[in-house]
Scaffold this motif. Structure first.
Motif, PDB file in Angstrom:
ATOM      1  N   PHE A 158       0.867  -1.444  -0.023  1.00 35.66           N
ATOM      2  CA  PHE A 158       0.072  -0.088   0.094  1.00 35.66           C
ATOM      3  C   PHE A 158       0.840   1.061   0.081  1.00 35.66           C
ATOM      4  CE2 PHE A 158      -2.669  -3.237   1.941  1.00 35.66           C
ATOM      5  CZ  PHE A 158      -3.976  -3.122   1.292  1.00 35.66           C
ATOM      6  N   SER A 159       1.761   1.143  -0.943  1.00 37.72           N
ATOM      7  CA  SER A 159       2.981   2.273  -0.772  1.00 37.72           C
ATOM      8  C   SER A 159       2.680   3.194  -1.938  1.00 37.72           C
ATOM      9  CB  SER A 159       4.437   1.971  -0.773  1.00 37.72           C
ATOM     10  OG  SER A 159       4.874   1.026   0.404  1.00 37.72           O
ATOM     11  N   ALA A 160       2.558   4.495  -1.842  1.00 35.39           N
ATOM     12  CA  ALA A 160       2.230   5.493  -2.942  1.00 35.39           C
ATOM     13  C   ALA A 160       3.303   5.642  -4.012  1.00 35.39           C
ATOM     14  CB  ALA A 160       2.167   6.839  -2.259  1.00 35.39           C
ATOM     15  N   GLY A 161       2.857   5.259  -5.233  1.00 33.70           N
ATOM     16  CA  GLY A 161       3.845   5.347  -6.275  1.00 33.70           C
ATOM     17  C   GLY A 161       4.365   4.025  -6.599  1.00 33.70           C
ATOM     18  N   GLU A 162       4.047   3.012  -5.872  1.00 31.84           N
ATOM     19  CA  GLU A 162       4.553   1.486  -6.020  1.00 31.84           C
ATOM     20  C   GLU A 162       3.463   0.661  -6.644  1.00 31.84           C
ATOM     21  OE1 GLU A 162       7.595   0.478  -5.823  1.00 31.84           O
ATOM     22  OE2 GLU A 162       8.738   2.031  -4.461  1.00 31.84           O
ATOM     23  N   LYS A 163       3.870  -0.575  -7.019  1.00 34.58           N
ATOM     24  CA  LYS A 163       2.663  -1.457  -7.481  1.00 34.58           C
ATOM     25  C   LYS A 163       2.353  -2.061  -6.450  1.00 34.58           C
ATOM     26  CE  LYS A 163       3.669  -2.783 -12.536  1.00 34.58           C
ATOM     27  NZ  LYS A 163       3.951  -3.973 -13.385  1.00 34.58           N
ATOM     28  N   ARG A 164       1.190  -2.500  -6.501  1.00 35.85           N
ATOM     29  CA  ARG A 164       0.450  -3.183  -5.377  1.00 35.85           C
ATOM     30  C   ARG A 164       0.995  -4.597  -5.118  1.00 35.85           C
ATOM     31  NH1 ARG A 164      -4.508  -6.375  -4.411  1.00 35.85           N
ATOM     32  NH2 ARG A 164      -4.441  -6.888  -6.830  1.00 35.85           N
ATOM     33  N   ARG A 165       1.305  -5.355  -6.310  1.00 39.56           N
ATOM     34  CA  ARG A 165       1.812  -6.755  -6.192  1.00 39.56           C
ATOM     35  C   ARG A 165       3.400  -6.943  -6.532  1.00 39.56           C
ATOM     36  NH1 ARG A 165      -2.276 -10.486  -6.029  1.00 39.56           N
ATOM     37  NH2 ARG A 165      -0.542 -11.876  -6.578  1.00 39.56           N
ATOM     38  N   ALA A 166       4.103  -5.861  -6.983  1.00 36.17           N
ATOM     39  CA  ALA A 166       5.398  -6.185  -7.550  1.00 36.17           C
ATOM     40  C   ALA A 166       6.494  -5.895  -6.517  1.00 36.17           C
ATOM     41  CB  ALA A 166       5.538  -5.039  -8.764  1.00 36.17           C
ATOM     42  N   ILE A 167       7.486  -6.641  -6.630  1.00 33.39           N
ATOM     43  CA  ILE A 167       8.659  -7.005  -5.449  1.00 33.39           C
ATOM     44  C   ILE A 167       9.693  -5.997  -5.849  1.00 33.39           C
ATOM     45  CG2 ILE A 167      10.367  -8.294  -4.598  1.00 33.39           C
ATOM     46  CD1 ILE A 167       8.773 -10.638  -4.786  1.00 33.39           C
ATOM     47  N   THR A 168       9.923  -4.864  -5.114  1.00 33.71           N
ATOM     48  CA  THR A 168      10.873  -3.944  -4.994  1.00 33.71           C
ATOM     49  C   THR A 168      11.441  -4.126  -3.560  1.00 33.71           C
ATOM     50  OG1 THR A 168       9.891  -1.958  -4.445  1.00 33.71           O
ATOM     51  CG2 THR A 168       9.840  -2.565  -6.879  1.00 33.71           C
ATOM     52  N   GLU A 169      12.557  -3.272  -3.435  1.00 34.30           N
ATOM     53  CA  GLU A 169      13.024  -3.265  -2.152  1.00 34.30           C
ATOM     54  C   GLU A 169      12.144  -2.704  -1.030  1.00 34.30           C
ATOM     55  OE1 GLU A 169      17.063  -1.189   0.260  1.00 34.30           O
ATOM     56  OE2 GLU A 169      17.035  -1.565  -1.755  1.00 34.30           O
ATOM     57  N   ASP A 170      11.393  -1.671  -1.742  1.00 41.33           N
ATOM     58  CA  ASP A 170      10.449  -0.740  -0.848  1.00 41.33           C
ATOM     59  C   ASP A 170       9.049  -1.528  -0.493  1.00 41.33           C
ATOM     60  OD1 ASP A 170      11.932   1.462  -0.582  1.00 41.33           O
ATOM     61  OD2 ASP A 170      11.147   2.323  -2.564  1.00 41.33           O
TER      62      ASP A 170
END
Length: 394
Positions: A158-170
């Motif tokens: 639920f991070s703004a500007g990020e994908k709902r289901r994609a893996i990143t460090e954030d």
């Protein structure tokens, strides 16, 4: 318990159906529904996932033979559908602020936070369902001797500007961090185990807890294992990509994720805070609009006409307030206050602006409403924390 794994016994697998389609429903008149499924069908207007859970509970019959009861149900999952009380609300399938095609949340933080808020409310309902399961096992005299595992296949971001289901460090900690509740046969005292564990460890744990051998399985049993082995976590995506992080690296990410979550909605204060701490101006929640200076900005607000006959204790309650704010000069305020019967119950930004209209979607608590007719207003917020005025669009 070792008899569960013996050959030739009367062991069985009772598996409930799983359907992600919330557009279909079951009713208490459907053939084959047991008492719990019928009750949930009636109380949820036949919501499929709830009825499936009821079927799962009805499949437990207290028979002395060892039985595996298994359910994979799309809860918590989109659509959000439920409040913590078990009440449903119109437009619960809307997820404003998220692009369905790309899966990205908008950069504005308040709609991703609202997604988290609605997820927490849905989890409150799931907690109720788990309680029903424990009650059913206890009523059948099965609770003490039953091995119970509750877990999830993945998390959500639920991070703004990020994908709902994609893996990143954030997003890694949000997506990889899933609950794992294990109650062993005969266990009566709970505890929190902070040792490294992965979902592949659950099958060997079940096998060992029931007296079987765990050789040749990918995971390792959580019973009596070395808490520092393995020193890594391995994450595999649906597309086959593999991510490996050390437990220390994961712990740092997980602690940051928990800290961010608690900064939005503090723990230990009940579900009321999930309503009152949300949005950009939680300091305004619960205050009368008469306390503030009002500014007439012209324009208009379009709100669905569905508040003339509200039952706040009914099975469906209109807590999702959708509105279009129309301003000719497109000078929209940054934030909006949503008032019910003269009291501010939510604050939010707009999730979309088209031409002269700003679209908003806000969640208000069900206790905002009185039985019968209610007045819902959307006002702009002007000024600072120390000097706030409200903007009327009329």
């Amino acid at each position: 318990w070792s008899g569960f794994l013996d050959d030739g016994g009367d062991d069985s697998v009772a598996e409930a159906d799983d359907s992600p389609d919330d557009s279909t429903s079951a009713t208490s008149a459907d053939t084959g529904l047991g008492p719990i499924a019928s009750s949930l069908a009636e109380s949820t207007d036949g919501e499929t996932r709830s009825v499936d859970f009821g079927r799962f509970l009805d499949s437990m019959d207290g028979a002395p033979s060892a039985t595996l009861h298994y359910l994979h149900v799309d809860l918590p999952h989109l659509p959000f559908s439920f409040l913590e009380s078990g009440q449903r609300y119109p437009r619960s399938d809307w997820v404003p602020g998220m692009d369905w095609n790309s899966g990205f949340w908008i950069d504005d933080p308040w709609y991703p936070q609202q997604g988290y808020q609605r997820s927490l409310l849905l989890i409150g309902y799931i907690d109720h369902l788990v309680g029903m399961m424990l009650d059913q096992l206890e009523s059948l005299g099965m609770l003490d001797e039953t091995l119970i595992v509750v877990t999830s296949d993945h998390g959500v971001n639920f991070s703004a500007g990020e994908k709902r289901r994609a893996i990143t460090e954030d997003t890694l900690a949000a997506l990889a961090g899933v609950p794992a509740f294990v109650k062993y046969p005969g266990q009566i005292t709970g505890m929190v185990d902070t040792a490294n564990a992965q979902t592949i460890d659950l099958l060997p744990t079940v096998v060992e807890a029931l007296g079987g051998r765990v050789d040749g399985l990918d995971g390792r049993s959580l019973i009596g294992r070395d808490p520092d082995v393995p020193p890594t976590k391995r994450l595999v995506t649906l597309g086959g990509d593999v991510y490996t992080v050390t437990t220390d690296e994961y712990s740092v990410l997980a602690e940051a994720e928990v800290e961010a979550a608690l900064s939005d909605f503090p723990s230990g204060e009940g579900f009321e805070v999930v309503y009152t701490a949300a949005g950009p101006r939680p300091d305004l929640i619960g205050r009368s609009i008469d306390e503030f200076t009002t500014i007439d900005a012209g324009g208009s607000v379009s709100i669905p006409d569905e508040y003339n006959s509200v039952d706040p204790t009914g099975s469906v309650v209109p807590v999702a307030i959708v509105a279009g704010v129309h301003v000719d000069d497109r000078q929209f305020p940054e934030f909006y206050a949503v008032a019910v019967n003269g009291v501010i119950r939510a604050t939010i930004s707009e999730y979309k602006v088209t031409d002269d209209k700003a679209s908003i979607y806000a969640i208000v608590p069900p206790w905002s409403f009185s039985p019968g007719p209610n007045q819902v207003e959307v006002l702009g917020i002007s000024g600072t924390l120390d000097s706030t005025a409200l903007i009327r669009f009329s």
